[in-house]
Scaffold this active site. Structure first.
Site, PDB file in Angstrom:
ATOM      1  N   CYS A   1       0.825  -1.209   0.000  1.00 42.44           N
ATOM      2  CA  CYS A   1       0.000   0.000   0.000  1.00 42.44           C
ATOM      3  C   CYS A   1       0.868   1.271   0.000  1.00 42.44           C
ATOM      4  CB  CYS A   1      -0.993  -0.017   1.156  1.00 42.44           C
ATOM      5  SG  CYS A   1      -2.253   1.262   1.001  1.00 42.44           S
TER       6      CYS A   1
ATOM      7  N   GLU B   1      -2.553  -8.684   3.489  1.00 47.88           N
ATOM      8  CA  GLU B   1      -2.866  -9.106   4.869  1.00 47.88           C
ATOM      9  C   GLU B   1      -4.365  -9.113   5.131  1.00 47.88           C
ATOM     10  OE1 GLU B   1      -1.742  -6.222   3.944  1.00 47.88           O
ATOM     11  OE2 GLU B   1      -2.606  -4.609   5.141  1.00 47.88           O
TER      12      GLU B   1
ATOM     13  N   HIS C   1      -3.912  -4.845  -0.168  1.00 48.06           N
ATOM     14  CA  HIS C   1      -3.529  -5.297   1.174  1.00 48.06           C
ATOM     15  C   HIS C   1      -3.577  -6.820   1.240  1.00 48.06           C
ATOM     16  CE1 HIS C   1      -3.333  -1.463   3.327  1.00 48.06           C
ATOM     17  NE2 HIS C   1      -4.253  -1.062   2.476  1.00 48.06           N
TER      18      HIS C   1
END
Lengths: 257, 212
Positions: free
Chosen positions: B85, B193, B191
């Site tokens: 990001c 994650e 993202h």
């Protein structure tokens, strides 16, 4: 190839347990938040929203631990709302593993708090929750106002103007709940949703009133929502998130399958 | 067996916990993931993850305040390096955000804002699950199907000067560069994650990547 419309199961949490109040009266227990969140992740939920309805300081502490536990096992975006009043509350939730926080009454008491929050953490993690109720009489042009305390207390603030104001203060997303529809299982207030989604540039999550899968479709097609939020249709096994996505895909809505 | 150390860079800007938890979730018994502000730990680490959120100016300021600029520049040259990001955006030369901010200049190019004037129906920020079209093979794409969806939230995107650094692109009105890679560095606008199984697979691939 484009952005998918999102389906967001919402978990009301009290003292670390998931509950769902039907019109805020009949509270039923839908289970352990970590288990429920995992189940929704496996079903393909695009995000999960926790609404902390704990009334006590201890209850809130339990919620923070719960967020930590969920965030270490579930790898999709998590939003936490309920009782977010200070910059410190936001920091605590983000540190616990939340990706976004949803601000509701604190924005009404002090709109500048939204700006302060966005400046400190970025718009991407600030959701403003708007609880609106129709105040126009039959036959009059539609008008909605903001209500607090679960729809019991009026503020006199026009809901559409409020949405625009929250956008201008930096909110990254709006979570719009119709207090007339919440708990009724009769579908979103799509006139309200459309009025807001057609006027703001930021994404809007439609909330309040989902009773079947067609309601989710209608929230996107008629309400113009980027995301749809529902609780009880998922909590009690009426539908899985996967079924909801298939219903949307069958009606040509782009979803993550 | 030797322990492998993966450093998640902490400069006060970002969802470090989410990133470190996802990496830990995919790490094997020999891999230790640590969140650090210590340049020496970054220097000693076998691999570096560079997350980030927020605005460009605040990120650059935070990097400067924490003394992270040199350690990151070095790590980006030397070892497997994953930018996420804002951790992608600040690798560029310059960002248009906040009235213009000079960035790390590790990948020549700029960061610019979406222009959705031709797409009135599209919302901004670009928030949610969108597809990444893999434009070149890469070890980090292993077991991630073409056009898989990842979770995004951003209003600016990168434009590299050298088109050969482009490894993935995404469309939100316009098609924009979503993944850049040079040598030992791989950086992604989405993202991972927060991108469920494909995002976790990306972490798994990164943790076993030697940077070649």
């Amino acid at each position: 190839m484009s952005l998918a419309k999102r389906i967001i199961p919402c978990l009301d949490v009290d003292n670390g347990r998931v509950v769902k109040g039907v019109q805020f009266v009949d509270i039923r227990d839908a289970g352990n938040p970590v288990e429920v969140a995992k189940r929704y992740d496996e079903q393909g939920a695009d995000e999960i929203t926790f609404l902390d309805i704990s009334a006590t300081h201890e209850g809130r502490g339990t919620t923070i631990h719960m967020v930590e536990e969920v965030a270490s096992q579930v790898f999709i975006p998590l939003t936490v709302g309920g009782g977010i009043r200070k910059v410190e509350d936001i920091r605590t939730m983000l540190n616990a593993g939340a990706d976004k926080v949803s601000i509701n009454s604190a924005a009404i008491y002090n709109p500048e708090f939204v700006k302060e929050a966005c400046d400190a953490f970025g718009s991407q993690c600030i959701v403003v929750a708007i609880d609106a109720k129709k105040v126009s009489a039959e036959g009059e042009p539609n008008r909605w106002e903001i209500f607090t305390h679960g729809g019991r207390k009026e503020t006199g603030i026009d809901a559409i103007e409020w949405a625009l104001k929250m956008e201008s203060l930096g909110a990254g997303e709006l979570l719009v709940t119709s207090m007339d529809k919440d708990g009724t299982k009769s579908g979103f207030d799509n006139a309200l949703m459309k009025e807001i989604t057609s006027r703001v540039k930021i994404p809007v999550i439609a909330s309040g009133g989902v009773g079947n899968l067609q309601h989710l479709v209608d929230g996107v097609k008629e309400g113009g929502a980027e995301a749809v939020l529902a609780a009880s249709i998922f909590h009690f096994g009426q539908h899985t998130v996967q079924e909801a996505k298939q219903a949307m895909a069958e009606q040509n809505i782009e979803v993550r399958l | 067996m030797d322990q492998r150390l993966v450093a998640v860079v902490d400069y006060g800007m970002g969802n470090l916990r989410s990133v470190s938890k996802a990496a830990e979730h995919m790490a094997d018994a020999q891999t230790r993931v640590i969140v650090t502000q210590d340049p020496q730990v970054i220097h000693n680490a076998d691999a570096v993850i560079f997350p980030g959120q927020g605005a460009a100016r605040a990120c650059m300021q935070a990097l400067e305040n924490t003394g992270m600029i040199e350690p990151i520049k070095r790590a980006a040259q030397e070892k497997p390096f994953l930018g996420i990001c804002m951790g992608l955006q600040v690798l560029m030369s310059h960002s248009d955000e906040n009235g213009g901010v000079d960035c790390l200049n590790i990948i020549p190019g700029k960061v610019t804002q979406f222009d959705l004037s031709s797409y009135p129906e599209l919302k901004m920020p670009h928030m949610g699950w969108n597809q990444i079209h893999q434009t070149q093979d890469h070890p980090l794409w292993h077991a991630i199907p073409q056009d898989s969806r990842f979770y995004y939230v951003h209003s600016y995107y990168v434009v590299p000067e050298n088109p050969s650094t482009l490894f993935g692109e995404t469309t939100h009105g316009q098609t924009f560069p979503a993944v850049l890679s040079t040598h030992n560095l791989f950086a992604i606008q989405a993202h991972p994650e927060k991108s469920a199984e494909h995002g976790l697979q990306l972490f798994k691939n990164f943790l076993s990547w030697n940077g070649h």
